[in-house]
Design a protein around this motif. Structure first.
Motif, PDB file in Angstrom:
ATOM      1  N   LEU A 289       0.824  -1.204   0.000  1.00 40.37           N
ATOM      2  CA  LEU A 289       0.000   0.000   0.000  1.00 40.37           C
ATOM      3  C   LEU A 289       0.863   1.261   0.000  1.00 40.37           C
ATOM      4  O   LEU A 289       0.579   2.231  -0.711  1.00 40.37           O
ATOM      5  CB  LEU A 289      -0.921   0.012   1.227  1.00 40.37           C
ATOM      6  N   LEU A 290       1.915   1.230   0.802  1.00 39.52           N
ATOM      7  CA  LEU A 290       2.775   2.412   0.932  1.00 39.52           C
ATOM      8  C   LEU A 290       3.782   2.507  -0.204  1.00 39.52           C
ATOM      9  O   LEU A 290       4.381   3.566  -0.407  1.00 39.52           O
ATOM     10  CB  LEU A 290       3.520   2.371   2.272  1.00 39.52           C
ATOM     11  N   GLY A 291       3.979   1.388  -0.924  1.00 43.83           N
ATOM     12  CA  GLY A 291       4.955   1.388  -2.006  1.00 43.83           C
ATOM     13  C   GLY A 291       6.379   1.416  -1.505  1.00 43.83           C
ATOM     14  O   GLY A 291       7.253   2.035  -2.122  1.00 43.83           O
ATOM     15  N   VAL A 292       6.623   0.735  -0.365  1.00 44.53           N
ATOM     16  CA  VAL A 292       7.971   0.710   0.201  1.00 44.53           C
ATOM     17  C   VAL A 292       8.361  -0.722   0.524  1.00 44.53           C
ATOM     18  O   VAL A 292       7.516  -1.616   0.640  1.00 44.53           O
ATOM     19  CB  VAL A 292       8.063   1.560   1.489  1.00 44.53           C
ATOM     20  N   ASN A 293       9.661  -0.946   0.667  1.00 40.67           N
ATOM     21  CA  ASN A 293      10.173  -2.234   1.135  1.00 40.67           C
ATOM     22  C   ASN A 293       9.898  -2.322   2.630  1.00 40.67           C
ATOM     23  O   ASN A 293      10.279  -1.424   3.379  1.00 40.67           O
ATOM     24  CB  ASN A 293      11.680  -2.323   0.857  1.00 40.67           C
ATOM     25  N   ILE A 294       9.227  -3.374   3.061  1.00 45.79           N
ATOM     26  CA  ILE A 294       8.854  -3.439   4.476  1.00 45.79           C
ATOM     27  C   ILE A 294      10.081  -3.446   5.387  1.00 45.79           C
ATOM     28  O   ILE A 294      10.012  -3.007   6.539  1.00 45.79           O
ATOM     29  CB  ILE A 294       7.965  -4.669   4.772  1.00 45.79           C
ATOM     30  N   GLY A 295      11.204  -3.926   4.890  1.00 42.81           N
ATOM     31  CA  GLY A 295      12.424  -3.902   5.699  1.00 42.81           C
ATOM     32  C   GLY A 295      12.875  -2.491   6.010  1.00 42.81           C
ATOM     33  O   GLY A 295      13.492  -2.246   7.043  1.00 42.81           O
ATOM     34  N   ASP A 296      12.552  -1.558   5.097  1.00 36.66           N
ATOM     35  CA  ASP A 296      12.935  -0.150   5.305  1.00 36.66           C
ATOM     36  C   ASP A 296      12.100   0.511   6.394  1.00 36.66           C
ATOM     37  O   ASP A 296      12.473   1.574   6.903  1.00 36.66           O
ATOM     38  CB  ASP A 296      12.795   0.642   4.001  1.00 36.66           C
ATOM     39  N   LEU A 297      10.940  -0.084   6.729  1.00 38.62           N
ATOM     40  CA  LEU A 297      10.081   0.506   7.747  1.00 38.62           C
ATOM     41  C   LEU A 297      10.556   0.177   9.166  1.00 38.62           C
ATOM     42  O   LEU A 297      10.302   0.941  10.097  1.00 38.62           O
ATOM     43  CB  LEU A 297       8.643  -0.003   7.585  1.00 38.62           C
ATOM     44  N   VAL A 298      11.229  -0.959   9.319  1.00 39.11           N
ATOM     45  CA  VAL A 298      11.649  -1.395  10.651  1.00 39.11           C
ATOM     46  C   VAL A 298      12.600  -0.367  11.263  1.00 39.11           C
ATOM     47  O   VAL A 298      13.586   0.049  10.656  1.00 39.11           O
ATOM     48  CB  VAL A 298      12.321  -2.778  10.585  1.00 39.11           C
ATOM     49  N   GLY A 299      12.277   0.053  12.475  1.00 37.57           N
ATOM     50  CA  GLY A 299      13.073   1.044  13.180  1.00 37.57           C
ATOM     51  C   GLY A 299      12.559   2.462  13.019  1.00 37.57           C
ATOM     52  O   GLY A 299      12.928   3.357  13.795  1.00 37.57           O
ATOM     53  N   GLU A 300      11.688   2.681  12.004  1.00 37.64           N
ATOM     54  CA  GLU A 300      11.115   4.015  11.810  1.00 37.64           C
ATOM     55  C   GLU A 300       9.993   4.260  12.827  1.00 37.64           C
ATOM     56  O   GLU A 300       9.459   3.343  13.425  1.00 37.64           O
ATOM     57  CB  GLU A 300      10.544   4.132  10.393  1.00 37.64           C
ATOM     58  N   ASP A 301       9.649   5.539  13.002  1.00 41.16           N
ATOM     59  CA  ASP A 301       8.563   5.891  13.905  1.00 41.16           C
ATOM     60  C   ASP A 301       7.232   5.544  13.237  1.00 41.16           C
ATOM     61  O   ASP A 301       6.783   6.237  12.333  1.00 41.16           O
ATOM     62  CB  ASP A 301       8.608   7.378  14.253  1.00 41.16           C
ATOM     63  N   GLY A 302       6.620   4.457  13.659  1.00 38.70           N
ATOM     64  CA  GLY A 302       5.382   3.995  13.042  1.00 38.70           C
ATOM     65  C   GLY A 302       4.196   4.882  13.316  1.00 38.70           C
ATOM     66  O   GLY A 302       3.195   4.824  12.601  1.00 38.70           O
ATOM     67  N   ARG A 303       4.289   5.717  14.339  1.00 36.35           N
ATOM     68  CA  ARG A 303       3.163   6.587  14.687  1.00 36.35           C
ATOM     69  C   ARG A 303       2.957   7.696  13.666  1.00 36.35           C
ATOM     70  O   ARG A 303       1.911   8.338  13.637  1.00 36.35           O
ATOM     71  CB  ARG A 303       3.388   7.183  16.077  1.00 36.35           C
ATOM     72  N   SER A 304       3.955   7.925  12.815  1.00 42.46           N
ATOM     73  CA  SER A 304       3.851   9.008  11.836  1.00 42.46           C
ATOM     74  C   SER A 304       3.558   8.497  10.427  1.00 42.46           C
ATOM     75  O   SER A 304       3.610   9.250   9.470  1.00 42.46           O
ATOM     76  CB  SER A 304       5.166   9.809  11.810  1.00 42.46           C
ATOM     77  N   LEU A 305       3.248   7.211  10.297  1.00 39.02           N
ATOM     78  CA  LEU A 305       2.981   6.641   8.984  1.00 39.02           C
ATOM     79  C   LEU A 305       1.637   7.072   8.415  1.00 39.02           C
ATOM     80  O   LEU A 305       1.437   7.060   7.216  1.00 39.02           O
ATOM     81  CB  LEU A 305       3.025   5.104   9.049  1.00 39.02           C
ATOM     82  N   LEU A 306       0.697   7.410   9.283  1.00 42.53           N
ATOM     83  CA  LEU A 306      -0.674   7.686   8.842  1.00 42.53           C
ATOM     84  C   LEU A 306      -1.007   9.162   8.931  1.00 42.53           C
ATOM     85  O   LEU A 306      -0.426   9.915   9.704  1.00 42.53           O
ATOM     86  CB  LEU A 306      -1.651   6.873   9.691  1.00 42.53           C
ATOM     87  N   HIS A 307      -1.975   9.547   8.138  1.00 39.16           N
ATOM     88  CA  HIS A 307      -2.404  10.950   8.077  1.00 39.16           C
ATOM     89  C   HIS A 307      -3.926  11.000   8.100  1.00 39.16           C
ATOM     90  O   HIS A 307      -4.595  10.004   8.199  1.00 39.16           O
ATOM     91  CB  HIS A 307      -1.874  11.605   6.790  1.00 39.16           C
ATOM     92  N   GLY A 308      -4.474  12.193   7.983  1.00 46.00           N
ATOM     93  CA  GLY A 308      -5.930  12.280   7.887  1.00 46.00           C
ATOM     94  C   GLY A 308      -6.548  13.357   8.730  1.00 46.00           C
ATOM     95  O   GLY A 308      -7.534  13.110   9.421  1.00 46.00           O
TER      96      GLY A 308
END
Length: 256
Positions: A172-191
């Motif tokens: 959905l995000l168009g990213v490699n899921i490995g690149d998400l690990v360690g990132e701040d997951g609370r900022s992934l969503l908007h709205g």
């Protein structure tokens, strides 16, 4: 009661207590000679514990490991350290019928009347291994499920960092899921007013809330806004403490 008689009584009481311990216990001197073995050890080996007294501690391990264990025992005595005199490529206990079984070993040293003694506690490792295999199999099947379902799944640690993201979310995000690990997951969503959906759900999970629900949108790899309905639950460690959160999101864009 004289001192000698009192000491003999104390030894008898201690031996009786040690004999009700479910783990095998063996006491060996510096030469590796067994000075005491409890009934649980006799049960593991398949012989009367009294028959082990006077034998070499090396008899408790498979023959191929005798030299390694004897060397470890000699080094422990030379260093006067609580090293494991049953150490080796794998800690196994030799049984009277020729089998060998895996054991967990803890060792301590104490001073006896005639010199240092090694107190070795042996626990049958087969139940633990069976449980680990069962849990590992369950975790593997659960991960396979996470990676196959058409739902977005996001795991965060106590600080909000991503510990897990499944392929559906990565797609959905168009990213490699490995690149998400360690990132701040609370900022992934908007709205707009909903942009705190994951952050709020994560905070509530850390506070002990059993489950929370919220909606938020994400920008997919095509630049479109997609609305996801998120359910967030706490993640616990083996002690029952909350160590993070797990959020599962369903794409409900077509329903809005």
């Amino acid at each position: 009661m004289g001192a000698a008689e009192a000491e003999a009584t104390d030894r008898s009481v201690i031996a009786g207590l040690v004999d009700v311990v479910p783990d095998g216990i063996v006491v060996a001197d510096e030469s590796g000679t067994i000075r005491f073995a409890n009934q649980a050890l006799g049960g593991l080996v398949g012989t009367d514990a009294r028959d082990l007294v006077g034998q070499s501690v090396e008899m408790l391990v498979p023959g191929t490991l005798h030299d390694a264990h004897a060397e470890a025992r000699r080094e422990a005595a030379a260093l006067d350290a609580p090293a494991n005199p049953m150490a080796g490529p794998e800690t196994r206990l030799q049984t009277s019928d020729g089998r060998s079984i895996p054991v967990d070993v803890t060792v301590s040293r104490t001073m006896g009347r005639s010199g240092p003694l090694a107190v070795i506690c042996l626990r049958d490792a087969r139940p633990r291994r069976q449980l680990e295999a069962a849990v590992g199999g369950s975790e593997r099947r659960l991960r396979e499920l996470y990676e196959a379902v058409p739902l977005a799944i996001l795991g965060l640690d106590s600080e909000g960092a991503v510990t897990y993201a499944n392929p559906f979310l990565g797609g959905l995000l168009g990213v490699n899921i490995g690149d998400l690990v360690g990132e701040d997951g609370r900022s992934l969503l908007h709205g707009g007013s909903r942009h705190e959906a994951i952050a709020d759900g994560h905070a509530e999970a850390l506070s002990g809330a059993s489950a929370t629900h919220a909606e938020a949108w994400i920008t997919d790899r095509g630049g479109r806004h997609r609305t996801l309905s998120w359910y967030t639950t706490p993640v616990h460690d083996d002690e029952g403490d909350v160590i993070g959160s797990l959020s599962i999101g369903e794409d409900v864009t077509a329903q809005r």
